[in-house]
Enzyme design. Structure first.
Site, PDB file in Angstrom:
ATOM      1  N   ARG A   1      51.091  36.250  -1.517  1.00  0.00           N
ATOM      2  CA  ARG A   1      50.989  37.701  -1.344  1.00  0.00           C
ATOM      3  C   ARG A   1      52.140  38.379  -2.083  1.00  0.00           C
ATOM      4  O   ARG A   1      53.221  37.799  -2.260  1.00  0.00           O
ATOM      5  CB  ARG A   1      51.099  37.964   0.150  1.00  0.00           C
ATOM      6  CG  ARG A   1      51.037  39.412   0.557  1.00  0.00           C
ATOM      7  CD  ARG A   1      49.715  39.732   1.119  1.00  0.00           C
ATOM      8  NE  ARG A   1      49.726  40.971   1.889  1.00  0.00           N
ATOM      9  CZ  ARG A   1      48.832  41.928   1.700  1.00  0.00           C
ATOM     10  NH1 ARG A   1      47.899  41.843   0.774  1.00  0.00           N
ATOM     11  NH2 ARG A   1      48.857  43.003   2.457  1.00  0.00           N
TER      12      ARG A   1
ATOM     13  N   THR B   1      39.993  43.732  -2.847  1.00  0.00           N
ATOM     14  CA  THR B   1      40.126  42.338  -2.517  1.00  0.00           C
ATOM     15  C   THR B   1      38.855  41.573  -2.910  1.00  0.00           C
ATOM     16  O   THR B   1      37.792  42.156  -3.009  1.00  0.00           O
ATOM     17  CB  THR B   1      40.355  42.269  -0.992  1.00  0.00           C
ATOM     18  OG1 THR B   1      41.444  43.127  -0.698  1.00  0.00           O
ATOM     19  CG2 THR B   1      40.595  40.903  -0.490  1.00  0.00           C
TER      20      THR B   1
ATOM     21  N   ASN C   1      44.479  45.262  -3.683  1.00  0.00           N
ATOM     22  CA  ASN C   1      44.389  46.244  -2.613  1.00  0.00           C
ATOM     23  C   ASN C   1      43.267  47.220  -2.926  1.00  0.00           C
ATOM     24  O   ASN C   1      42.119  46.898  -2.726  1.00  0.00           O
ATOM     25  CB  ASN C   1      45.721  46.947  -2.337  1.00  0.00           C
ATOM     26  CG  ASN C   1      45.726  47.562  -0.936  1.00  0.00           C
ATOM     27  OD1 ASN C   1      44.942  47.144  -0.091  1.00  0.00           O
ATOM     28  ND2 ASN C   1      46.566  48.535  -0.685  1.00  0.00           N
TER      29      ASN C   1
ATOM     30  N   ASP D   1      49.962  48.550   1.962  1.00  0.00           N
ATOM     31  CA  ASP D   1      49.644  47.739   3.146  1.00  0.00           C
ATOM     32  C   ASP D   1      50.832  47.675   4.111  1.00  0.00           C
ATOM     33  O   ASP D   1      50.699  47.220   5.242  1.00  0.00           O
ATOM     34  CB  ASP D   1      49.200  46.324   2.758  1.00  0.00           C
ATOM     35  CG  ASP D   1      47.686  46.249   2.559  1.00  0.00           C
ATOM     36  OD1 ASP D   1      46.986  47.200   2.943  1.00  0.00           O
ATOM     37  OD2 ASP D   1      47.205  45.242   2.020  1.00  0.00           O
TER      38      ASP D   1
ATOM     39  N   SER E   1      48.706  41.785   6.064  1.00  0.00           N
ATOM     40  CA  SER E   1      47.399  41.712   5.408  1.00  0.00           C
ATOM     41  C   SER E   1      46.304  41.473   6.430  1.00  0.00           C
ATOM     42  O   SER E   1      46.555  40.961   7.521  1.00  0.00           O
ATOM     43  CB  SER E   1      47.406  40.561   4.405  1.00  0.00           C
ATOM     44  OG  SER E   1      46.128  40.362   3.864  1.00  0.00           O
TER      45      SER E   1
ATOM     46  N   GLY F   1      37.637  43.507   1.789  1.00  0.00           N
ATOM     47  CA  GLY F   1      37.232  44.700   2.547  1.00  0.00           C
ATOM     48  C   GLY F   1      38.274  45.242   3.501  1.00  0.00           C
ATOM     49  O   GLY F   1      37.926  45.771   4.555  1.00  0.00           O
TER      50      GLY F   1
HETATM   51  N1  GLY Z   1      44.934  44.612   0.770  1.00  0.00           N
HETATM   52  C1  GLY Z   1      44.117  44.332   1.875  1.00  0.00           C
HETATM   53  C2  GLY Z   1      44.737  43.363   2.817  1.00  0.00           C
HETATM   54  O1  GLY Z   1      45.563  42.556   2.424  1.00  0.00           O
HETATM   55  O2  GLY Z   1      44.448  43.414   3.980  1.00  0.00           O
END
Ligand code: GLY
Length: 564
Positions: A99, A377, A397, A419, A448, A469
Site C-alpha cells: 500500500r 481499485t 483510489n 483514504d 484501506s 469499490g
Molecule cells: N482506495 C480504496 C481502499 O483502499 O479502500
C-alpha cells in the site's frame, strides 16, 4: 462544495446509478490446471500464458499487475499500491502489503485550509494527493520470495502491450468519455495528451499505444524495482513532483518498503477464512460480520429475501461503526483486533439486531470493547496447477487516481492520501467517517477497505475472492462468500447475485436494482432508507470444486475468467 462533488463522484464510481439491470445468467468458466480472473482480457491472457509456460500463481500475479497497469489504467497501476494474499500449496499463507505510505513531510492537517478550517480537494486531485506508490516494490518482494520464473520474463508482456498497443474495449472507451474522467484528466497536460489523445478520446477498436510507459516498464524489466525507487524513473518522478508542488521526494521513494504481514484467520461454519489484516479494514470486518450472522439462521429465509438482506445490512452497519473508530495502520495505532473479534463482543452486537426493524445509524455507536489487548481499485484472483492461490487487490483510489501523469513516465499517480482521515470526523471521498486512528502522519499507511480473501474447506483451498469499490469491497466479498457457503450457489451465481451495501454512515442501504420490488418494499417497511443503484462492485473469484477450478468474472464489468 468541491469536496461534496468528489464524494458524489466516488460513490457514483463504486455504485452506478439506476438504469438497465446488469444481472447475467452464465456458467462459470471451468478449467483443470490453472485459472486467472481479472478486469481486462489482455491482462488475463498474459497471466494464463505465464501459468501455461510453467510459472506459478505468484509469477502470474506479477505479470497481471503490470499488464493491468497498461490495459486498465483507471485502476491497474504502477503508480498506486495494494495487497497480495498468498496461500501456498503447502497450506501456509502470507500477506504482502504494498500500500502507499504518506511522504515524510505529511502532517495531520496538511489538507486543511487555514482560512476556512475545512479540508480542500488536494487529497483527491493533483500532485499533493499521492501516497508513495508501492506496486513495483510489492511485486518484486512477492517474486523474490515466492516466484519461480525470471523477473524479466514476467515484466515483458506489459512492456509489449504498452509498446505495441492493444485495441480499446467498449467499456474503456466509454469510461474515457465520462464527464468526471474528462474533467480530471484534462487538468493535467500529460494525462490529457496520453489518455485523452489531447481531447479526442480513443474509440472502441482503436489501438492505444503508450511509448512513455513502455520505456518506464522496460527500465523496470531490466533494472528491477530499483529503477522505480532509486534510478532513472525515481529521478524523473521526484523532479516532476518538485516542479508541481507535490510532496513525494527522492528520499521518500528510496525509503519505500513493502511489508510482509500475517493474514487474519478465523472460521465460519467450519470453513477456514484467511483474509486481510490491518492496514486493511476488510478482514476484521468480514470475520466480525460472519460472527454476527452465525446462529441467527438468517439463511433459512433464502438468498435475496428481505429477511436475509435485513440481517446482512444490520451486520454491515454495526461493523462500519466500529471501523470508523478502531481501524488504522497497525504500525502507528494499536488496532484492538482480539477485542473486535472476541466472540462475547460479537454476540453482544448480534443481540442488538432487531429482526423486524432497522437500527437507525444515529443510535448506533462504535461498540464498547474489552480493554485493548497486550488496523478505484481492481482485483484479480489466480490459482495454479500446484494449488498455489493468489488474491490481489490494488488501486489508484479514485478512477484514474489523482489525474496526474508524471512528465515522460506514462503512468498515473494515486490519490490514496484521501483514504486517510484528511479531516478527522468528517467524511472522505467515499462518505466514510473516520477518526484519529486514521489521521495523517509521516510514513503512515492509509486505512484501506481492500479485502483479498481465501476460504478453505477441510483444510484445503476452496475459494479465492476479492473486489474493487472502496468501502463496498468488504461487503461484496462478504456477500459473495455467503452466497456460496450459506446459499449453495456456484461461483458464477454467487458473483451475479444482486448486492447490497451499508456503511453505517450515511444511514442508507444501497440496493442493486435487480432486487425485486416487493423485497425492496419489505426492506423499507423494516425502516431501511433504500437507495437504488445499478451495480455494486466487481468480484473476481475462483472456487475449487472437486477436481475443477470454477472461475467467475463479474458481468457488471468487462472482466474475464480464463483457464487451461
Ligand atoms: N482506495 C480504496 C481502499 O483502499 O479502500
Amino acid at each position: 462544495m468541491r469536496r461534496l462533488l468528489s464524494i458524489l463522484l466516488a460513490l457514483a464510481t463504486a455504485l452506478s446509478p439506476v438504469g438497465t439491470p446488469v444481472l447475467s445468467a452464465r456458467q462459470p468458466v471451468h478449467a483443470k490446471h490453472g485459472m486467472v480472473v481479472s478486469r481486462e482480457t489482455h491482462a488475463t491472457d498474459a497471466g494464463v500464458a505465464v501459468l501455461e509456460s510453467g510459472g506459478n500463481a505468484i509469477d502470474a500475479a506479477v505479470t497481471v499487475a503490470l499488464a493491468l497497469g497498461v490495459t486498465h489504467p483507471a485502476a491497474g497501476n504502477i503508480g498506486g499500491g495494494g495487497f497480495m494474499l498468498i496461500r501456498l500449496a503447502n497450506g501456509t499463507s502470507t500477506f504482502i502489503d504494498f500500500r502507499e505510505r504518506a511522504p515524510a513531510s505529511a502532517s495531520r492537517n496538511m489538507y486543511i485550509d487555514p482560512a476556512t478550517g475545512k479540508a480542500t480537494n488536494e487529497s483527491v486531485v493533483g500532485y499533493r494527493a499521492s501516497g508513495i506508490p508501492g506496486t513495483v516494490r510489492g511485486m518484486e518482494l512477492a517474486h523474490s520470495k515466492y516466484g519461480k520464473k525470471p523477473w524479466k520474463e514476467l515484466v515483458e508482456p506489459a512492456v509489449k502491450l504498452a509498446a505495441e498497443g492493444f485495441p480499446v474495449s467498449y467499456g474503456y472507451a466509454q469510461s474515457l468519455q465520462g464527464k468526471g474522467t474528462m474533467d480530471r484528466l484534462s487538468k493535467f497536460p500529460e494525462s490529457k495528451r496520453i489518455f485523452l489523445r489531447d481531447g479526442k478520446p480513443y474509440e472502441m477498436g482503436e489501438i492505444f499505444k503508450q511509448p512513455d510507459l513502455a520505456r518506464t516498464l522496460a527500465r523496470i524489466r531490466d533494472n528491477g524495482a530499483k529503477d522505480f525507487y532509486e534510478g532513472e524513473t525515481a529521478r524523473l518522478f521526484a523532479a516532476d513532483m518538485a516542479a508541481h508542488g507535490g510532496d513525494i521526494t527522492l528520499d521518500d521513494l528510496r525509503g519505500y518498503k513493502a511489508i510482509e504481514r500475517k493474514p487474519v484467520e478465523g472460521s465460519y461454519k467450519g470453513y477456514g477464512v484467511i483474509t486481510s489484516p490491518p492496514p486493511s479494514s476488510g478482514g476484521i470486518g468480514i470475520l466480525q460480520m460472519m460472527g454476527m450472522l452465525e446462529g441467527t439462521n438468517y439463511e433459512k429465509a433464502g438468498a435475496g429475501s428481505a429477511t436475509a438482506l435485513h440481517y446482512e445490512a444490520e451486520v454491515m452497519r454495526r461493523y462500519f461503526a466500529d471501523r470508523s473508530e478502531y481501524l488504522g495502520d497497525p504500525d502507528f495505532f494499536k488496532v484492538p483486533m482480539t477485542a473486535l473479534l472476541n466472540p462475547k463482543y460479537i454476540a453482544s452486537r448480534r443481540e442488538s439486531i432487531d429482526p423486524a426493524k432497522a437500527t437507525p445509524s444515529e443510535s448506533l455507536r462504535p461498540g464498547v470493547l474489552a480493554p485493548y489487548e497486550s488496523n478505484e481499485t481492481t482485483h484479480y484472483s489466480i490459482v495454479d496447477s500446484e494449488g498455489n492461490a493468489v488474491s490481489v487487490t490494488y488501486t489508484l483510489n479514485a478512477f484514474f487516481g489523482s489525474g496526474v501523469t508524471p512528465t515522460g513516465l506514462g503512468f498515473l499517480l494515486n490519490d490514496e492520501m484521501d483514504d486517510f482521515a484528511a479531516d478527522p470526523g468528517h467524511p472522505n471521498m467515499f462518505g466514510l467517517l473516520q477518526g484519529e486512528s486514521n489521521a495523517i502522519a509521516p510514513h503512515k499507511t492509509p486505512l484501506s477497505s481492500m479485502s483479498p480473501t481465501i476460504i478453505t474447506k477441510d483444510g484445503k483451498l476452496y475459494l479465492v475472492v476479492g473486489a474493487p469499490g472502496g468501502p463496498t469491497i468488504i461487503n461484496q466479498v462478504f456477500e459473495t462468500i455467503l452466497n456460496v457457503l450459506d446459499f449453495g450457489m456456484n461461483m458464477q451465481q454467487a458473483v451475479d447475485q444482486p448486492r447490497i451495501h451499508h456503511q453505517w454512515m450515511p444511514d442508507s442501504l444501497s440496493v442493486e436494482s435487480t432486487v425485486s420490488p416487493d423485497t425492496i418494499e419489505l426492506l423499507k417497511q423494516k425502516g431501511h432508507v433504500v437507495r437504488l443503484t445499478n451495480s455494486i462492485g466487481d468480484i473476481a473469484a475462483i472456487r475449487l470444486d472437486g477436481q475443477w477450478l470454477e472461475g467467475a468474472a463479474d458481468g457488471r464489468t468487462e472482466a474475464t475468467a480464463k483457464g487451461y
